[in-house]
Every structure is written in structure tokens, then in C-alpha cells.
Design a protein around this motif. Sequence first.
Motif, PDB file in Angstrom:
ATOM      1  N   THR A  78      29.567  31.810  44.734  1.00 38.19           N
ATOM      2  CA  THR A  78      29.545  32.205  43.324  1.00 38.19           C
ATOM      3  C   THR A  78      29.455  33.719  43.193  1.00 38.19           C
ATOM      4  N   GLY A  79      28.635  34.339  44.044  1.00 36.02           N
ATOM      5  CA  GLY A  79      28.536  35.792  44.024  1.00 36.02           C
ATOM      6  C   GLY A  79      29.859  36.455  44.351  1.00 36.02           C
ATOM      7  N   ARG A  80      30.581  35.907  45.333  1.00 39.80           N
ATOM      8  CA  ARG A  80      31.879  36.461  45.696  1.00 39.80           C
ATOM      9  C   ARG A  80      32.873  36.273  44.544  1.00 39.80           C
ATOM     10  N   ARG A  81      32.809  35.119  43.894  1.00 39.34           N
ATOM     11  CA  ARG A  81      33.723  34.869  42.782  1.00 39.34           C
ATOM     12  C   ARG A  81      33.443  35.835  41.632  1.00 39.34           C
ATOM     13  N   ASN A  82      32.179  36.147  41.382  1.00 39.46           N
ATOM     14  CA  ASN A  82      31.846  37.115  40.335  1.00 39.46           C
ATOM     15  C   ASN A  82      32.439  38.484  40.632  1.00 39.46           C
ATOM     16  N   ARG A  83      32.384  38.888  41.897  1.00 42.45           N
ATOM     17  CA  ARG A  83      32.967  40.189  42.261  1.00 42.45           C
ATOM     18  C   ARG A  83      34.491  40.161  42.130  1.00 42.45           C
ATOM     19  N   LEU A  84      35.095  39.020  42.461  1.00 40.34           N
ATOM     20  CA  LEU A  84      36.540  38.892  42.297  1.00 40.34           C
ATOM     21  C   LEU A  84      36.922  38.953  40.825  1.00 40.34           C
ATOM     22  N   LEU A  85      36.164  38.290  39.965  1.00 38.45           N
ATOM     23  CA  LEU A  85      36.430  38.334  38.526  1.00 38.45           C
ATOM     24  C   LEU A  85      36.308  39.759  37.989  1.00 38.45           C
ATOM     25  N   LEU A  86      35.334  40.501  38.494  1.00 38.55           N
ATOM     26  CA  LEU A  86      35.184  41.895  38.070  1.00 38.55           C
ATOM     27  C   LEU A  86      36.436  42.689  38.416  1.00 38.55           C
ATOM     28  N   GLU A  87      36.928  42.545  39.639  1.00 39.44           N
ATOM     29  CA  GLU A  87      38.116  43.290  40.056  1.00 39.44           C
ATOM     30  C   GLU A  87      39.347  42.816  39.289  1.00 39.44           C
ATOM     31  N   LEU A  88      39.445  41.515  39.055  1.00 35.86           N
ATOM     32  CA  LEU A  88      40.582  41.006  38.299  1.00 35.86           C
ATOM     33  C   LEU A  88      40.583  41.582  36.881  1.00 35.86           C
ATOM     34  N   GLY A  89      39.403  41.667  36.271  1.00 38.91           N
ATOM     35  CA  GLY A  89      39.312  42.265  34.947  1.00 38.91           C
ATOM     36  C   GLY A  89      39.727  43.724  34.940  1.00 38.91           C
ATOM     37  N   ARG A  90      39.317  44.457  35.980  1.00 44.76           N
ATOM     38  CA  ARG A  90      39.711  45.866  36.085  1.00 44.76           C
ATOM     39  C   ARG A  90      41.229  45.997  36.154  1.00 44.76           C
ATOM     40  N   GLN A  91      41.832  45.164  37.019  1.00 39.48           N
ATOM     41  CA  GLN A  91      43.280  45.247  37.189  1.00 39.48           C
ATOM     42  C   GLN A  91      43.998  44.849  35.907  1.00 39.48           C
ATOM     43  N   ALA A  92      43.510  43.809  35.231  1.00 38.36           N
ATOM     44  CA  ALA A  92      44.133  43.382  33.977  1.00 38.36           C
ATOM     45  C   ALA A  92      44.077  44.505  32.943  1.00 38.36           C
ATOM     46  N   GLU A  93      42.951  45.191  32.873  1.00 35.00           N
ATOM     47  CA  GLU A  93      42.822  46.294  31.914  1.00 35.00           C
ATOM     48  C   GLU A  93      43.789  47.420  32.244  1.00 35.00           C
ATOM     49  N   ARG A  94      43.909  47.758  33.538  1.00 35.11           N
ATOM     50  CA  ARG A  94      44.850  48.807  33.939  1.00 35.11           C
ATOM     51  C   ARG A  94      46.287  48.413  33.610  1.00 35.11           C
ATOM     52  N   GLN A  95      46.570  47.111  33.687  1.00 31.64           N
ATOM     53  CA  GLN A  95      47.930  46.627  33.429  1.00 31.64           C
ATOM     54  C   GLN A  95      48.193  46.368  31.947  1.00 31.64           C
TER      55      GLN A  95
END
Length: 587
Positions: free
Chosen positions: A266-283
Motif C-alpha cells: 500500500t505504501g508503494r502504491r501511494n508513492r506510485l499514485l503521487l508520481e502518476l499525479g505529478r506526471q498527469a499535471e505536467r501533461q
Amino acid sequence: MNRPTQAAIPRAADLENPLYYLENMETVLGWVLRHHRDLLTGGEVLHLENFFHLSVSARALLTRMVMRTGDLFRADKLAYPELESAEADALAELAANSWLDSQPVVSLDELFRLFTVAELRTGFAPLLAELGVPRSVSKGRMRALLEDRYSEARSMSEWPGMNSESVAGAGQTLVVRVCDMALFDRIRLMFFGNLRQSWSDFVLVELGHQRFEQVTFSPESRAFHRRGDVDNYLAMHHCREQLDQGVLASEVWSQLPEGTDNPWLTGRRNRLLLELGRQAERQGDRELALQAFAAGSHREARLKQLRLLERMKRFEDAWVIAQKWQATADGIVNEAEAQGMARIIKRLAVKVGASEPAAVKRPALTEWTVTLPHPGLLSVEMAVQEYLGTEEAPVVYVENTLINGLFGLLCWQVIFEPVPGAFFHPFHVGPVDLTREDFVARRQAMFDRCFDRLDDGSYRQRVLDNWDAKVGIANPFVIWPALSRELLELAMDCIPVLHLKVIFQRLLANIREHRSGFPDLIRFYPQAPDGDNRFEMIEVKGPGDRLQDHQVRWLEFFAGHGIPASVCYVRWQDGGESASAQTGVPG
């Protein structure tokens, strides 16, 4: 064939052994077979057990290939003089035992990675001549000319001029492919607990010079409890690789695996969601970014969600979320997050017409200046240590080592408690979740018992007992060369237990940030009467140097809790006159 024996407690190989990398690989495979056998299929177990029945040369050559990049290799480029038999014999044995494909299908891109431009020019010479292309054509140009004609992968015998007789010699295998790289990746994950570390991080390193705490491994302490956990991690790793490669966040979002009941995953998934959100915002996909930030519980995602809502001028939405977070029982522990949240709330209050929160008063720091002769090769910290230190009030250069060391020795057993996902193999300096948000929460009751020792006075004996029993064993908080038993005893004589307790509590609130930033020097007053300060910490700043943010936060914390600490600014004398304090020197 020589089958190696597998020790119950694995050890790192001696680098004097020319096949040390094979010995280390066998340690990894043996460890996984003992501790994670139930997470492997029956076929995978049989295949791995077969590895130990191969000849030494075959095992060593396969290990060399697994350690390298990719899974496709030119047989004529595999040359390892430490092997007991010829590479060709080892390759044949590996192919016969299904570890290698000696007739692999190869794509154009793979072909161009394997062969030199000269070899490719020779192989494709008739076609290049037919196309009217000069023999001096570059590799990139040649590939562009051929990609339409050779869009399909094919065996080496089907590539023009790329057969064993023309390149490697008659009767020789030209190219081989390792068949089970995915299995080796799965093993690497179960041993290291991540896919960031390569085989070289263990197979090619000397671990023998370091001693490690012996942690009890059990099925309950594993991070992976079922094969699906490993599959879940591999799926998340694939998602992260795609994000790093610039794949659209919306495409990755659709591949994101569901959450599990495994806290570590779950902790790893939270970090992945954070990065996915960053990338989505940049895109430019702001709605997906908000969805990703809200789907996880990573602390950084809180601020990013609020800042994005601000940029989208959705102030009311941001205000409701910010107020809700401030009211939650767990609160905001991270000081950087608290600072960022305070700034956001101040801005949002103006936008929504709410009362602006009162500014938090920051405690004043104790600062003083001293002028000293230039110390030559000595550091500025050593110069101040020599200037201030006396027999009655010794000064010691400790920086981050003393407080961390006292904490690490007091809480040694908690740090090395085998909670699920904390340790994967016997060569960890500390738990892999040390700087993750839930590190303390997963051990809260154990830390509470440690802190009870501060209340009842038994902490001193626990620190010294662990010093005697553990000296030299790796611990993420204990830098052995910087400490001594005498220093620890002096520190515990002079530092009030209440001060130690609040410092340790702050340390645990954010281990990643709070393990550093402690003052450079500590001065002890062992003969001072009860009720007087018997120690003080001193941060030293030479000419042109200034306090860093994390140092300021520690100093303000000390000031707010009545812990004696100050900042000493040093100036150098123009001449060789004796030192003189410019403004009040503490003590």
C-alpha cells in the motif's frame, strides 16, 4: 558435477575467490528457495534447483549473463578466464538444460545492438549495393533504410550474412538468449525487496568487512505473503517504468493494479499514485492529477492536491479539504508539510473570505560571535572546540552522531524488529521502511516501551548493554568510530532525560529529515550543581556560512523546549592576536 552446499546462515563471498560472484548468486538463490519457496511455482522451484546441479562453469557463465544488461548475448564475446571449462561447453550445457535459447529470434534493433557497423556493412553489402548506398553508410542511416524491409524478427540464420560461419566460425553458436530473465527479476525482487538494486549490488560487492544484525526471518515477517503480492509489485514497477519513459499518465492509470491488504505494498502504491499525479499535471490532465492525488494517502499528495486546486481557482474545494486535514486526529507531523499547509490556508482564507489564521511566533535563537586566529588546516569546528574546551567543561565534536547514537542504542531491538517488509535478507544496515511514513506507527507499542525506559531510568543500562553487545554491528543511527562508551556515559550524566525524550520524539516524527541538522559541538559541565545546565549544544558557522533550514528548525525546537543550544559565528583575526569573544559566550 559439483553441487554447492547451502549454509543455513548465508554469508558474503571472499573476493579472493575468482568465482566469488557465483558464490554470492548461489546465496541469493538458496535464500529465496528457503524463505520464499511457496511464492514460486513448482516449475520455477525445479528449475532453480536444477541450477545447483549444473557444472561450476555453466553456473558461473549464466551468472555473468544475468548480471549484464539485457538477455541477448553474442557467444563469441563471452570470455571469462576464471571458468574451469571452455565457454562453448558451458553454453551447450546451459542450452541443454533450458537456461539458454541457442537459436533465438532476433529483431532488427537487437541485431544492430549486437553487431558493429563494420560487421553489419559486410552482412548487408549486397543489399546496400542494390540500393545504391555507399559502404561508408552510418549505422543509423543503415538501420533506417532496412527497417521497412526487416520489420519482423527472425532467427540468425535468416539474417543476411549473419551466420556462425561468416561471423563466429563454423560450428559455433552465434547468439544466445537467457530464457528466464523474468524469473531472475522475480528472485531479485524477493531478495532485495525492490527492483532498483541490480545483481551487482550484491553479487559484485564485498560485504565481509561489515557486520550485520542477525534478524529472525519467518513467514510472518515477509513483505510478500502470497504470489499475488509479488505480481502486484511487478505490475506497479511496470507502471513506474512507463511513467519514467514518458507514457501518458492516463494510459498508466488504466493499468494501475488494485490496492491490497498488504501495508507494505500500500505504501508503494501511494508513492506510485503521487508520481502518476505529478506526471498527469505536467501533461495537462489536471482532473486525473487530482484523482491520483486523492486516491493515495502520501503526505506530499495533500499539498499537491491543494496547490493544484488553487491554480484551477477552485478555492472553496481547497478550503474544505485543508480544513478537514487540519482537523484530523493524526494531524500534520511533517514540519515542511505544516509550513506549506499554513501558507496555503493563509492564501485560501483571503479567497474564501475567512479569518486569516494568527501567525505562529517563532522562538528567538541564541547567537554569539568569537574572533579567533586562523586555524590553518584545522576546520572551523575544531578551532572553536579547542578555544572553548577545558578540563572542567570538555567540548566534543559530535554533529549528528551523539543524539542519533543514543537513540539507536536505546531502541536497537525496535529498529531491528522483523516487522513485515522491514528486512529481506541478512545484509541490511537497517529496516528498508526506516524513512517511510508508517515506520513508527507499525512499531508504536515497541517505541512506547522504549520511552518508558526514559521515564523509569532504565534507559541508561539499556544503552550501555547494547553498546557492549552490539559494538561494530551496522545500525543506521550508530556511527561507531564517532562514539565511545565514555562519551555515552558522560552524555547521559549531563543531558536531562526529559530533554532526551523530546528530542527522540521529534527524531521519530520525521526520520528522513530529523536525523541531520544537530549542532556541531556539545559542551559538558559534569561538575555543575543540580538544577544548572550541565550541557549545551553549539552550532558553528565560519565566515560566509549560514544556517540551513533543517538546522534552524532544530535550533527553534531547542529554544522552544528550554534545551540549551546556540549559534557561534566565527571571525578570523587579521593578525596573530589572542582570541576574544565579541558578544556573550554562553557558559
